[in-house]
Scaffold this active site. Sequence first.
Site, PDB file in Angstrom:
ATOM      1  CB  CYS A 191      -7.357  -1.181   3.555  1.00 43.84           C
ATOM      2  SG  CYS A 191      -6.374   0.326   3.584  1.00 43.84           S
ATOM      3  CG  HIS A 217      -4.489  -2.701   7.453  1.00 45.88           C
ATOM      4  ND1 HIS A 217      -4.290  -3.314   6.245  1.00 45.88           N
ATOM      5  CD2 HIS A 217      -4.452  -1.373   7.214  1.00 45.88           C
ATOM      6  CE1 HIS A 217      -4.132  -2.403   5.302  1.00 45.88           C
ATOM      7  NE2 HIS A 217      -4.229  -1.200   5.864  1.00 45.88           N
ATOM      8  CD  GLU A 235      -4.200  -6.671   7.226  1.00 45.83           C
ATOM      9  OE1 GLU A 235      -5.399  -6.569   7.560  1.00 45.83           O
ATOM     10  OE2 GLU A 235      -3.632  -5.817   6.533  1.00 45.83           O
ATOM     11  CB  SER A 238      -0.926   0.015   1.217  1.00 46.40           C
ATOM     12  OG  SER A 238      -1.827  -1.054   1.151  1.00 46.40           O
ATOM     13  CE1 TYR A 289      -7.478   9.793  -3.155  1.00 45.10           C
ATOM     14  CE2 TYR A 289      -5.606   8.409  -2.543  1.00 45.10           C
ATOM     15  CZ  TYR A 289      -6.161   9.408  -3.336  1.00 45.10           C
ATOM     16  OH  TYR A 289      -5.417  10.009  -4.303  1.00 45.10           O
ATOM     17  CD  GLN A 346      -9.957   3.857   0.505  1.00 42.52           C
ATOM     18  OE1 GLN A 346      -9.413   3.923  -0.594  1.00 42.52           O
ATOM     19  NE2 GLN A 346      -9.368   4.222   1.637  1.00 42.52           N
TER      20      GLN A 346
END
Lengths: 363, 1058
Positions: free
Chosen positions: A251, A336, A338, A50, A296, A255
């Site tokens: 994440c 997240h 995870e 990311s 974002y 979106q």
Amino acid sequence: MNEINAFLYLEDGNEFTAKSFGHTPDSPVLSEIVFNTSMQGYQEVITDPSYCDQTIVMTYPLIGNYGINQDDSEAITPHLKALIVREYCDHPSNFRARQSLADFLTNNNIVGIHQIDTRKLTRLIREKGTMKSILSFKQLSESEKAELFKQDLPTNQIPKVTTSAISHFPSNGGKRVVLVDFGYKKNILESLLKRGCDVIVVPYNTSFEKIKEFSPQGILLSNGPGDPKSILEVLPTIQKLQQEYLLFAICMGHQIFALANGADTEKMKFGHRGGNHPVKDLILDRTYITSQNHGYCVKDSSIANTELEVTQINLNDKTIEGLKHKNYQAYSVQYHPEASPGPNDTNYLFDVFVDRMNEVHHA
Amino acid sequence: MPKKQNLNKVLVIGSGPIVIGQAAEFDYSGTQALAALREDGIETILINSNPATIMTDKEMADKVYLEPLSAEFVKKIIIKEKPDAVLPTLGGQTGLNLALELAREGFFKREKVELLGVNLETIEKAEDREQFKQLMLKMGQPVPESTTINTLKEAMEFKEKIGLPLIIRPAFTLGGTGGGIATTEQEFETIVNSGLSNSPITQCLIEKSIAGYKEIEYEIIRDAKDNCIVVCNMENLDPVGVHTGDSIVVAPAQTMSDRDHQMLRDASLAIIRALKIDGGCNVQLALDPHSYQYYVIEVNPRVSRSSALASKATGYPIARVATKIAIGYAMDEIINPITQNTYACFEPTLDYCVLKIPRWPFDKFHAADRTLGTQMKATGEVMGIGRTFEDALLKSVRGLEIKRYHLICENSDNLSNEELLARISKPTDERIFELSELIRRGVNIHDIHQITKIDLWFLTKIQNIIELETQISPSNWDKDFILTLKQNGFADRYLAEKYQMTEMEFRKKRMELGVIPAFKIVDTCAAEFESHTPYYYSSYEDENEVRSDGKESVLVLGSGPIRIGQGVEFDYATVHAIKAIKELGKKAIVINNNPETVSTDFNISDALYFDAVTFEDVMNVIDNEKPIGVICQFGGQTAINLIDQLSNAGINILGTSADSTDLAENRNRFEKALKELEIAQPLGTNVSSVEEAISKSAELGFPLMLRPSYVIGGQAMEIVYDNEELKEYMKFAMNVWPGQPVLMDRYMIGVEVEVDAICDGETVFIPGIMEHIERSGVHSGDSFAVYPPQTLSDEIKKDLIESTVKIAQSFQIKGLINIQFIIKNKKAYVLEVNPRSSRTVPFLSKVTGVPMAKVATKATLGHSLLEQGYKTGIQEEQKIISIKAPVFSFSKLKDVDTALGPEMKSTGEAMGRDLSFQKALSKAFKSAGINFPHFGTILVTIADKHKEETLPMLKRFHECGFKFLATHGTAKLLSENNLPVDEVAKIGMAQRDLLDDIKEGNVQLIINTITKGKNVTSDGYKIRRAAVENGVICMTSLDTSWALLEAIEINASGTIAL
Ligand SMILES: Nc1ncnc2c1ncn2[C@@H]1O[C@H](COP(=O)(O)OP(=O)(O)O)[C@@H](O)[C@H]1O
Ligand SMILES: Nc1ncnc2c1ncn2[C@@H]1O[C@H](COP(=O)(O)OP(=O)(O)O)[C@@H](O)[C@H]1O
Ligand SMILES: [Mg+2]
Ligand SMILES: [Mg+2]
């Protein structure tokens, strides 16, 4: 350690000098600069897809203390442009350390600079928002800087980080999950495997029909870099998937899930990046500490005329952290679960996901 | 979840007198708790026997009870006040143990009082070592192999099975009292015995030793909704085996990956959830440096020393949040007061490194065993905040006030590498300096790691410092280099030496180069959110975050780490000074480096600079804030010692000037001044060599009182009776304080009194006089003292007042002054004048109702005493009698002689108040934790010169129901005087001797006045230590014994025959 001078120029005119401890390319590097407030977990951060094309400032000043190990990378190759720290540690001390952070960055062509007032840098980003930055190993003239700042930042990162081929992680009799890869972190895959799932990782733009061929019991939309609106082409696929399958999105996935249902996303001033963000679950009336990395978010005002419902919010700035579809078995979180790095408080969401696959199956 | 219903009145239990393991951190947490309760409109009642605290100020709670912290008094107060609930989790182990005792009895249930923050089951599960172990096993949390024992025999059986080394951990004690690691059979037996006798339930956990693992702490908070957060994790530089209170500690943990961290975080959260604690909690863990294997060491289900440290390290107010949770709030409803726009439900993230070094009392106790182990020995601590580890470390070192400004190992020139390596194999207070010296000598850090198990990361950092040292040369003025040195924490003072110039010169050159510190904010969030909290630390970075608001400001110097002789009393005065400055509408700035205290709570001042109280750091703050002046008189000797340098640097000293201070502290000037005022003082002189001492002693005559100049707390002060002792003392003093003269006075035996006064240069106001119970010769900090005086005639009082007024006026005192007198043959002699706030200020402020430090501060800022409503002379005496009792921590300090003398040994104080002297005395003893017997056996071991004087006292003890035990001579005397006595053999003179009687519990009280001094092989010393080890009350002064007798008499119902 090489102690080459480095120069950092920000779009707002601020300049810093520092020392290099990583890759030193000949030409200057233009990128978006962001900060991350995690005190541990730099290896997971720099290998998280990311962060593709970004420069990360770590707010914790001492980085590199436990080196780089074989287990904690979130992807095989890191995609960030540069890492900025207050003080880099060249003598890692941890039983798992295999390599120094400097070697890792150098081997992966990532710029690393230190000996810089990272707190000032963070304040600037907080006040002015994420901005363009130039990293250079020779001083640049005003016109050179201006020329570079005129350039657009690279976009459309997801195609760069997504898998090119479909891969199957079989398990014996476990629920089948198709993990749609927008730049997934390894621990998402592992969280599923740990729970006995049979996972098929597919490129982000895999068609609905192709996915259907795998007869999955659940779909997981992964995290990923950049602007969700850069891949609007996937929205029809998502719209079909949610009607037919249990769908969980994380994440970037969250979106895209929102966009697919008619909501809108927007760029945040400086985003959320760190391991200490409180998220309030409005249904459970509980607050969890979460790991986050996004620039974002889903626009609050855009939810009203959709079939989505806000399930979780950020306790600090009240931005949307969780959504669910009113009619389908589809839901998402902005953070997240995870972890890696960060707290495991919301790991249970994977249990919930697996449990629901079982329920759906029985139903 | 809003505040709990029906919660209108809450009783808060304080932690009582300061002892090793339980110090000022509980004043900090208690003060926060009271404020947090009152914000919610809750009526607050406080019980705490410690008068030296901010929390016991009248205005801190709706009602403050300065009463003994015992079940008896807590019950009485509950019955009288009828609170809805009790909050015991902010009063340390004392508060928790009291709550447990009352809960077990069912008292709270009967009185319908709710217990906030914890419940009986939680306390038992967390504090009872056996129950805790069972819970861990049930949860699948690893604990080292262990067993719980109640007798030595059980302990031996376990040892046979597991083998040594083993660690002994007594249940329900604080600071590891009585425990330790045993590597030999003999050690094992001794420690098990002492552990059993120290545990209130005679229980110890015997456990496999895991010394050498990383020791990691987690400070966590949970609310009733089950939200949990980690405020901070901390890594001990000293691996498992050294008590966390005695370890150098770093926050956040440095050598753990995220995976390690999350594993331990998960474990900690699971534990607090299983214990269902509503509030703060501390989990200690051990992590194998070579694998994921970890063990849970223990849990403290309350706020603790570590949570105070974590609060200061992160800016997150744990005690405040814990209190809000206890009254029903959830963390996601509580605002984070530092950012004011985020919630308490998040995990602080640091963008600096924090380091704590303990402050040990070994400078006072030369004979003490300096080995560090599982039992805490430190009295205080300092904290350093830096953007680099090196900076945090060196800031802490120079802030310790142990006359070191760098990692310098004193007196190591004659030590070989082998000797030093042997030394570091045992952890001591000197180890960090010794290993630095070894690195300096080129010894490989891997070898040091092998021996000490200190993580290589830390050793590498120290090596960085040493490497930088080698690059220093007087000609190297490269700006980047000097900047690097400063970024790594090097002190100006050390560098000045290296650059062969004065500190002032170095400072000037450094500033000319533009190497000037910036100040950064501690904001809990690493600058992610804007913060308005003025909590700063210095760093040599680009951006200074301090914005001047143009308001007139005043800087107050704090008192640094808590040590014997300079305790929480000085923080009390500092806080009051800050409050007074604020009341005058000025900006109050404070500099201090003690993480335990109220003064370093960012809510107290208008700007808190968390930095060492040294010339360099103070000057940096002055440059940054440009205050109208500096107040030095509240920060104890720490601040007073800076007056000269600051004044020379042209800084405006508010209050008593540098010159006046010198007049009081410079022996020659002082003597002359008193002579001119025609005020008497004991004959004395100062001497600078052994020969001079001998010749002058002939003029003065023995016994003599000796001491080095310029020290506090009677440090290294001794009474000598002959030439031999004199010589020995002189050699010692010349060695420890080279170049400093030794003060030599005639030792005068008389009544000691203390007068504290406030002066604005003209008016001299005296709130009150305190009279000591013990005759002169026992340090004022160690003696019982009573207000108002009980035996002084009006004439003497008039004398004392006149002398005080004369001295204050002629010394041009602006602010506080403390004078100690000895009264002999109806004449007052001045012992010493302290031109500053003294230890007695909080006590006297409370009992006289005069807010002394505030009045003094205002006087120094130009508000005359008359304007404030105070005239020259003494305030009318109060009706209530208040007695201060000293409190000691001898059980923590092996090998320290407990005999009282002119050198201060107490760590804290407690108070007893009542309408009669005897009742007040009785309470004072109880407050001090002396649970005196009402009848039983007294072991009498007294010096010949005291024997006659003792007889009438013993007769009265006998009337109360005591019999005696004594060795031959004394036994004979007692039986001749018709007192029932059993004769017992002197130590080592028979199969059974008096030590056996002490060990076996045949003795309830010891009166011991024999063989004082340095001789640790003497019988007197052995008796006194045996008393400590076996928890028997031991009186070493006849005056205290008399006082105890009076207390016993008022409590005893005697038996009267017809
Ligand atoms: N099994 C063990 N082996 C070696 N050292 C230990 C062990 N358990 C505890 N310790 C050490 O003893 C210290 C004090 O023990 P702890 O249980 O925390 O007591 P306290 O209640 O006094 O804090 C710890 O800080 C740790 O360094
Ligand atoms: N000349 C003296 N004669 C008798 N006792 C003395 C004399 N000087 C000091 N003392 C005793 O020693 C104690 C400590 O001395 P003091 O001068 O007050 O030192 P400090 O600076 O530590 O307070 C006093 O409280 C007093 O009991
Ligand atoms: Mg402990
Ligand atoms: Mg004194």
